[in-house]
Design a protein around this motif. Structure first.
Motif, PDB file in Angstrom:
ATOM      1  N   ARG A 240       0.831  -1.212   0.000  1.00  0.00           N
ATOM      2  CA  ARG A 240       0.000   0.000   0.000  1.00  0.00           C
ATOM      3  C   ARG A 240       0.859   1.253   0.000  1.00  0.00           C
ATOM      4  O   ARG A 240       0.580   2.218  -0.738  1.00  0.00           O
ATOM      5  CB  ARG A 240      -0.923   0.020   1.226  1.00  0.00           C
ATOM      6  CG  ARG A 240      -1.881  -1.153   1.280  1.00  0.00           C
ATOM      7  CD  ARG A 240      -2.936  -1.042   0.197  1.00  0.00           C
ATOM      8  NE  ARG A 240      -3.946  -0.053   0.529  1.00  0.00           N
ATOM      9  CZ  ARG A 240      -4.968  -0.323   1.321  1.00  0.00           C
ATOM     10  NH1 ARG A 240      -5.113  -1.510   1.851  1.00  0.00           N
ATOM     11  NH2 ARG A 240      -5.874   0.604   1.584  1.00  0.00           N
ATOM     12  N   ALA A 241       1.900   1.249   0.805  1.00  0.00           N
ATOM     13  CA  ALA A 241       2.786   2.408   0.870  1.00  0.00           C
ATOM     14  C   ALA A 241       3.508   2.598  -0.463  1.00  0.00           C
ATOM     15  O   ALA A 241       3.673   3.722  -0.947  1.00  0.00           O
ATOM     16  CB  ALA A 241       3.792   2.245   2.002  1.00  0.00           C
ATOM     17  N   ARG A 242       3.906   1.477  -1.047  1.00  0.00           N
ATOM     18  CA  ARG A 242       4.581   1.549  -2.346  1.00  0.00           C
ATOM     19  C   ARG A 242       3.648   2.179  -3.388  1.00  0.00           C
ATOM     20  O   ARG A 242       4.033   3.079  -4.124  1.00  0.00           O
ATOM     21  CB  ARG A 242       4.979   0.138  -2.782  1.00  0.00           C
ATOM     22  CG  ARG A 242       6.331   0.072  -3.456  1.00  0.00           C
ATOM     23  CD  ARG A 242       6.847  -1.357  -3.511  1.00  0.00           C
ATOM     24  NE  ARG A 242       7.167  -1.865  -2.184  1.00  0.00           N
ATOM     25  CZ  ARG A 242       6.993  -3.130  -1.804  1.00  0.00           C
ATOM     26  NH1 ARG A 242       6.470  -4.016  -2.640  1.00  0.00           N
ATOM     27  NH2 ARG A 242       7.318  -3.527  -0.592  1.00  0.00           N
ATOM     28  N   GLN A 243       2.406   1.704  -3.398  1.00  0.00           N
ATOM     29  CA  GLN A 243       1.415   2.267  -4.324  1.00  0.00           C
ATOM     30  C   GLN A 243       1.232   3.767  -4.075  1.00  0.00           C
ATOM     31  O   GLN A 243       1.178   4.563  -5.002  1.00  0.00           O
ATOM     32  CB  GLN A 243       0.059   1.583  -4.140  1.00  0.00           C
ATOM     33  CG  GLN A 243      -0.030   0.227  -4.810  1.00  0.00           C
ATOM     34  CD  GLN A 243      -1.318  -0.473  -4.426  1.00  0.00           C
ATOM     35  OE1 GLN A 243      -2.099   0.034  -3.613  1.00  0.00           O
ATOM     36  NE2 GLN A 243      -1.546  -1.635  -5.012  1.00  0.00           N
ATOM     37  N   PHE A 244       1.134   4.095  -2.792  1.00  0.00           N
ATOM     38  CA  PHE A 244       0.919   5.507  -2.433  1.00  0.00           C
ATOM     39  C   PHE A 244       2.060   6.372  -2.949  1.00  0.00           C
ATOM     40  O   PHE A 244       1.835   7.403  -3.592  1.00  0.00           O
ATOM     41  CB  PHE A 244       0.794   5.642  -0.916  1.00  0.00           C
ATOM     42  CG  PHE A 244       0.737   7.059  -0.430  1.00  0.00           C
ATOM     43  CD1 PHE A 244      -0.406   7.826  -0.592  1.00  0.00           C
ATOM     44  CD2 PHE A 244       1.834   7.645   0.191  1.00  0.00           C
ATOM     45  CE1 PHE A 244      -0.464   9.128  -0.141  1.00  0.00           C
ATOM     46  CE2 PHE A 244       1.788   8.955   0.642  1.00  0.00           C
ATOM     47  CZ  PHE A 244       0.633   9.695   0.472  1.00  0.00           C
ATOM     48  N   LEU A 245       3.297   5.940  -2.710  1.00  0.00           N
ATOM     49  CA  LEU A 245       4.451   6.721  -3.144  1.00  0.00           C
ATOM     50  C   LEU A 245       4.530   6.787  -4.661  1.00  0.00           C
ATOM     51  O   LEU A 245       4.849   7.819  -5.240  1.00  0.00           O
ATOM     52  CB  LEU A 245       5.743   6.144  -2.553  1.00  0.00           C
ATOM     53  CG  LEU A 245       5.897   6.376  -1.053  1.00  0.00           C
ATOM     54  CD1 LEU A 245       7.070   5.576  -0.507  1.00  0.00           C
ATOM     55  CD2 LEU A 245       6.093   7.858  -0.755  1.00  0.00           C
TER      56      LEU A 245
END
Lengths: 261, 224
Positions: A240-245
């Motif tokens: 999720r964090a990867r997608q967000f970034l």
């Protein structure tokens, strides 16, 4: 037992839940903030970042868990709530200066009426603080005469003049024109070098990376990442964090990216 | 130059009688204003508050007063209560009571509107600074509401002064009634007196209301 010397815990959030009707915004969220720590909270809109800050300042009641400041519980209807709020300074996205008061009166109102400090002393401190953010000459001006960046700097000074133990920044540059973002961020950076305890919600990723001791990634009302910025921005642990970034980096190009709101 | 009938004013005590009539009109309206402004502010704060029962009661009161023509209220307040409750109050007192009820209702709605027009953020940033509810109202909300209220309440005050011209219907001898009496008395000798007298009444009302408008403009500038 190993004794590890950590900075004292200033704020302790324990298993809090926040619901608006059936909509759960914060779900069993826990977080400790130590004295002198700068924590940046990031996450997609609607993830509960602002709500988290509002709960810490008791502008929103929580449905479960507890929030402790210096070991004392923060509750909107608590008896000592105004004392606890004095220890937590909050700066809002829309500045929210009082339009009927001059810059100086905006700043000294709470020190005088809440903390019962002497007029001369409060004003002297206000002027010193204004000078530090480059606005001493605006002391007699009214908020309507200031630019957005100037208003936000005054709002920060207004919070500082109460001598808070901790500062909350709720997307303080989101409403500003790009050329004014910098002047406000510089003020916050300066506060970080003074060892202030701060909890910052922002969409300025470069700024987050520069200022944070820890980055909290919030999604779906939960903390998914709680890591130093070097790790969060280069090697996020969750998908999720990867997608967000990613969404951030390509925001300008990926017109078909799912709009998050 | 046509005969405007102004000479009648100089006869006997006519001018003094007219001014006396104006004083009656102003006495009624200003006493009513002096009571309804603070009372209206109090009720307006309550109407902007959270207590549902209080709000419902005030709503009924406001709607009742607002829907009724002032003339009907005056008849109700003077003739109606006399028959129904056996009260024997003077017409002037009845007028003051009715105007106070009316002014309070209208003022409370203006205050309510001004208070709820203050953005929620103002409350929140005040609370975030540690101000309690009363301090927030006193230092942040009411001063801002007052600024929005000035033009609205000035309008209400001048309306209350002007509407005193209705109280002659319940037998109060105010400026308009005095003018009519003078016109009647001089019908034979000065048939043109009507124009001169009503013109004078117009000027008197203007002189009574104009300073209030000036005050409003001064306050609006000062508090901008």
């Amino acid at each position: 037992m190993a004794v590890k010397i950590l900075a004292e815990t200033l704020l302790s959030i324990r298993h809090i839940a926040k619901r608006f009707g059936d909509n759960t915004v914060l779900d069993d969220l826990s977080l400790d903030v130590h004295k002198g720590e700068v924590i940046v909270v990031v996450g997609p809109s609607g993830c509960g970042k602002s709500t988290l800050l509002r709960c810490i300042n008791a502008l929103e009641p929580i449905q479960a868990g507890e929030i402790l400041l210096d070991g004392e519980p923060i509750k909107p209807d608590g008896k000592n709530i105004t004392e606890l709020r004095q220890k937590v300074g909050m700066v809002f996205q829309s500045y929210d200066l009082f339009p009927h008061l001059s810059v100086l009166d905006n700043i000294v109102l709470a020190p005088r009426k809440v903390q019962k400090r002497a007029k001369a002393e409060a004003e002297a401190e206000a002027l010193t603080l204004l000078e530090r953010v480059g606005l001493k000459d605006k002391a007699a001006s009214y908020p309507r005469e200031l630019s957005g960046g100037q208003k936000q700097r005054v709002a920060i000074v207004r919070a500082l003049c109460m001598h808070p133990e901790m500062l909350l920044f709720d997307e303080v540059t989101a409403a500003l024109d790009p050329e004014m973002v910098r002047e406000v961020l510089d003020v916050i950076l300066k506060l970080a070098t003074q060892g202030r305890t701060m909890l910052i919600v922002t969409h300025e990723m470069q700024f987050a990376r520069a200022i944070a001791d820890r980055v909290i990634f919030l999604d779906g009302g939960n903390i998914l990442e709680n890591t130093p910025p070097e790790i969060f921005f280069t090697n996020p642990q969750t998908e999720r964090a990867r997608q967000f970034l990613n969404m951030f980096e390509f925001a300008a190009v990926k017109h078909h990216a799912p709009a998050e709101d | 130059m046509p005969d405007l009938g102004l000479s009648v004013l100089l006869k006997g005590k006519n001018m003094a009688r007219l001014l006396g009539g104006l004083w009656v009109a102003l006495r009624i309206s200003l006493i009513a204003v002096a009571i309804s402004l603070p009372l209206g502010i109090l009720l307006g704060v309550l109407m902007a508050g959270k207590n549902r029962v209080v709000k419902a009661i005030l709503r009924v009161y406001l709607e009742f007063i607002r829907i009724m023509p002032q003339m009907v209220l005056l008849f109700l307040g003077f003739f109606g209560t006399t028959r129904a409750f056996g009260w024997n109050i003077s017409a002037e007192l009845a007028a003051i009571i009715v105007f106070t009820l009316w002014g309070t209702a209208e003022m409370s709605d203006l205050v309510r509107g001004a208070i709820i027009s203050i953005p929620r953020h103002q409350y929140e940033s005040s609370q975030a600074l540690g101000l309690n509810k009363r301090q927030t109202y006193f230092y942040i909300i009411l001063p801002q509401a007052a600024r929005r209220l000035i033009p609205l309440s000035i309008n209400l005050i001048t309306r209350m002064i002007k509407t005193t011209s209705l109280v002659l219907m319940i037998g109060v001898v105010e400026v308009l009634k005095v003018a009519q009496q003078i016109i009647e008395a001089n019908r034979m000798t000065s048939p043109n007196a009507a124009f001169g007298l009503y013109l004078t009444v117009f000027v008197l009302y203007f002189l009574a209301c104009w300073p209030i408008s000036l005050l409003a403009r001064y306050l609006e500038k000062k508090w901008r």
